[in-house]
Design a protein around this motif. Structure first.
Motif, PDB file in Angstrom:
ATOM      1  N   ARG A 211      -3.280 -10.992  -7.252  1.00 52.88           N
ATOM      2  CA  ARG A 211      -3.424 -11.063  -5.797  1.00 52.88           C
ATOM      3  C   ARG A 211      -2.608 -12.196  -5.195  1.00 52.88           C
ATOM      4  NH1 ARG A 211      -7.337 -14.787  -3.957  1.00 52.88           N
ATOM      5  NH2 ARG A 211      -8.530 -15.787  -5.633  1.00 52.88           N
ATOM      6  N   SER A 276      -2.900  -1.594   0.143  1.00 52.40           N
ATOM      7  CA  SER A 276      -3.037  -2.891   0.813  1.00 52.40           C
ATOM      8  C   SER A 276      -3.334  -3.986  -0.204  1.00 52.40           C
ATOM      9  CB  SER A 276      -4.177  -2.832   1.837  1.00 52.40           C
ATOM     10  OG  SER A 276      -5.440  -2.806   1.176  1.00 52.40           O
ATOM     11  N   ASP A 278      -6.042  -5.162  -0.797  1.00 51.77           N
ATOM     12  CA  ASP A 278      -7.264  -4.818  -1.530  1.00 51.77           C
ATOM     13  C   ASP A 278      -6.927  -4.313  -2.926  1.00 51.77           C
ATOM     14  OD1 ASP A 278      -8.609  -5.463   0.766  1.00 51.77           O
ATOM     15  OD2 ASP A 278      -9.109  -3.395   1.310  1.00 51.77           O
ATOM     16  N   ASN A 279      -5.816  -3.586  -3.045  1.00 54.73           N
ATOM     17  CA  ASN A 279      -5.399  -3.092  -4.357  1.00 54.73           C
ATOM     18  C   ASN A 279      -4.911  -4.231  -5.245  1.00 54.73           C
ATOM     19  OD1 ASN A 279      -4.485  -0.742  -2.225  1.00 54.73           O
ATOM     20  ND2 ASN A 279      -5.508   0.065  -4.050  1.00 54.73           N
ATOM     21  N   GLU A 282      -7.699  -5.992  -7.086  1.00 54.94           N
ATOM     22  CA  GLU A 282      -8.568  -5.275  -8.027  1.00 54.94           C
ATOM     23  C   GLU A 282      -8.776  -6.110  -9.292  1.00 54.94           C
ATOM     24  OE1 GLU A 282      -7.181  -1.298  -8.718  1.00 54.94           O
ATOM     25  OE2 GLU A 282      -7.297  -0.751  -6.588  1.00 54.94           O
ATOM     26  N   LYS A 299      -4.629  -4.464   5.369  1.00 59.11           N
ATOM     27  CA  LYS A 299      -4.638  -3.135   5.991  1.00 59.11           C
ATOM     28  C   LYS A 299      -4.236  -3.153   7.455  1.00 59.11           C
ATOM     29  CE  LYS A 299      -8.012  -0.810   3.010  1.00 59.11           C
ATOM     30  NZ  LYS A 299      -9.379  -0.218   2.938  1.00 59.11           N
TER      31      LYS A 299
END
Length: 466
Positions: A211, A276, A278-279, A282, A299
């Protein structure tokens, strides 16, 4: 002479939708006529394809792929054979890949290397851009020669110091050459010098997870580089095409430049429209699957990208297809996100994802064809041979079923990579029959193509310059 007749479908191009029959002779479209008309009813052919209830669309033109690209100590996992086969499955019938000049070598040597990789291996037609890694007097002269022989676009990088990076002076010189010879400069617009500082600081602070790749490649550094590239192009009097735009602030820079009447163009990619940060976040290192540059954004940037596509401040959706397997390749960056090979698979998914955007109301059907077929063909000197269905065009045609439903999965895709960036995503629409230069290469879940069918395409200069 072989004749193929496509009957009863809704022919969709960037400018029109009409119920028409399409007549193909050998490799070319020779005629269209209204379905049921006296003219169409009088046609005969060796092969008749029933397209009733389906769309008949031009084959997709993906103007940004990286087959077999060396990067980060490894190679993109799709070869020209596997990558173009996957493209065909997804309804893309032309790719424009990137030949790479190595530092200290000539442009010609890089182009010859990529010709050797692709020749005899491609399932669909292909062309090349040229990555210029070493701007000097020799390579500037070579740019003129390449434009003359149909390699009419040149990519430079404001990112990746020590690998592909060019400073502002070298970029200006290349742009000045493009202004003189008609070549289009493509720019990876991120401030790589500043990003490297942030990478070093993040790793020193123990921030090593995937991230953090997105966090250090800041939106403002994409916007700053985009602004700087636009200004350099303005100084040079040159056209500019910004690749893989992901940030709202970068879109704003492009819109401002276009409002001023500058020859500034740009693409975005499906990953920025559908994925986004968010992926990237993970757990269990799964975020490494989504590491690419420019990076995925939060997003809330997606609305600006969709708006840019509707207002034509973004003109093209390409994939930047550059796949690396999770096992053995993405894993090179465990414990250090900066060592994760940058790139996502997507050449097989682009046409379907954009059709889903039609279903979801983001774009119209004709805009789908415009950003995925016609505009990339015009932008890179392939139109009207590619990107449309009209007499004289190559018979690159897709019979597309808008009602088909599919679930995207690595278990069923044809790209040579062990994961899907869109795993489990439900899509409506699917290519049923794919025709490349008059030859059926995919038909109802059967692959009928072959390596070597794809033909190298020389290109004219950009057709949008004012």
């Amino acid at each position: 002479m072989s004749r193929t007749l496509i009957r009863g479908g809704l022919v969709i191009t960037a400018v029109d939708e009409v119920h028409a029959d399409v007549l193909v002779e050998d490799e070319k479209v020779v005629a269209l006529a209204a379905a049921g008309s006296t003219v169409a009813e009088g046609w005969t052919a060796d092969t008749v394809i029933d397209a009733a209830g389906k769309y008949v669309i031009p084959g997709g033109v993906d103007a940004h792929t990286h087959m077999e690209l060396p990067f980060g100590g490894t190679f993109a996992s799709d070869t020209f054979e596997t990558g173009t086969r996957a493209a065909a499955w997804g309804g893309t019938t032309t790719i424009v890949d990137f030949a790479v000049q190595s530092v200290g070598e000539s442009l010609r040597a890089g182009l010859d290397t990529w010709h050797a990789k692709a020749e005899g291996n491609c399932a669909v037609d292909y062309a090349f851009h040229m990555i210029v890694s070493d701007v000097d007097e020799n390579s500037l002269k070579e740019m003129d020669l390449l434009v003359d022989e149909g390699v009419t676009s040149f990519k430079l990088f404001m990112a990746y110091p020590g690998v592909f990076y060019s400073d502002d002076g070298r970029i200006l010189r290349a742009m000045q050459r493009g202004a003189a010879n008609g070549g289009l400069v493509m720019m990876h617009a991120e401030n790589g010098i500043a990003i490297d500082v942030l990478v070093e600081q993040a790793l020193a602070a123990g921030r090593t997870d995937p991230r953090h790749h997105g966090e250090v490649r800041r939106e403002l550094l994409e916007a700053e580089a985009t602004h700087r590239a636009i200004r350099l192009a303005e100084v040079a009097g040159a056209p500019l095409y910004v690749v893989h735009v992901s940030a709202e602030q970068a879109v704003a820079e492009l819109a401002t430049a276009r409002d001023r009447g500058l020859n500034v163009f740009a693409e975005t990619c499906p990953q920025y429209l559908f994925l986004s940060t968010d992926n990237l976040a993970e757990p269990d290192f799964e975020g490494a699957k989504y590491v690419c540059s420019t990076p995925l954004r939060p997003k809330d940037h997606q609305a600006a990208l969709w708006k840019g596509l509707r207002t034509n401040d973004l003109q093209v959706v390409s994939t930047d297809h550059c796949p690396f397997c999770f096992v053995g390749q993405k894993e090179l960056g465990r414990g250090d996100f900066s060592k994760i090979p940058n790139g996502l698979p997507g050449v097989e998914n682009r046409m379907d994802l954009l059709h889903q955007a039609v279903v979801d109301g983001h774009i119209s059907r004709r805009r789908w064809i415009e950003i995925a077929c016609a505009t990339p063909a015009r932008m890179f000197g392939l139109y009207p041979r590619k990107g449309t269905i009209a007499p004289g065009a190559d018979a690159d045609i897709v019979i597309y079923d808008p009602g088909a439903e599919q679930v995207v999965s690595a278990a069923t895709h044809h790209m040579n990579v062990d994961y899907s960036a869109y795993e489990g995503k439900r899509l409506r629409g699917k290519a049923r029959t794919v025709i490349s230069r008059g030859t059926v290469v995919v038909d109802r879940d059967r692959y009928l193509g072959r390596a070597g069918h794809g033909r190298y395409q020389t290109r004219e200069t950009c057709q949008y310059l004012v």
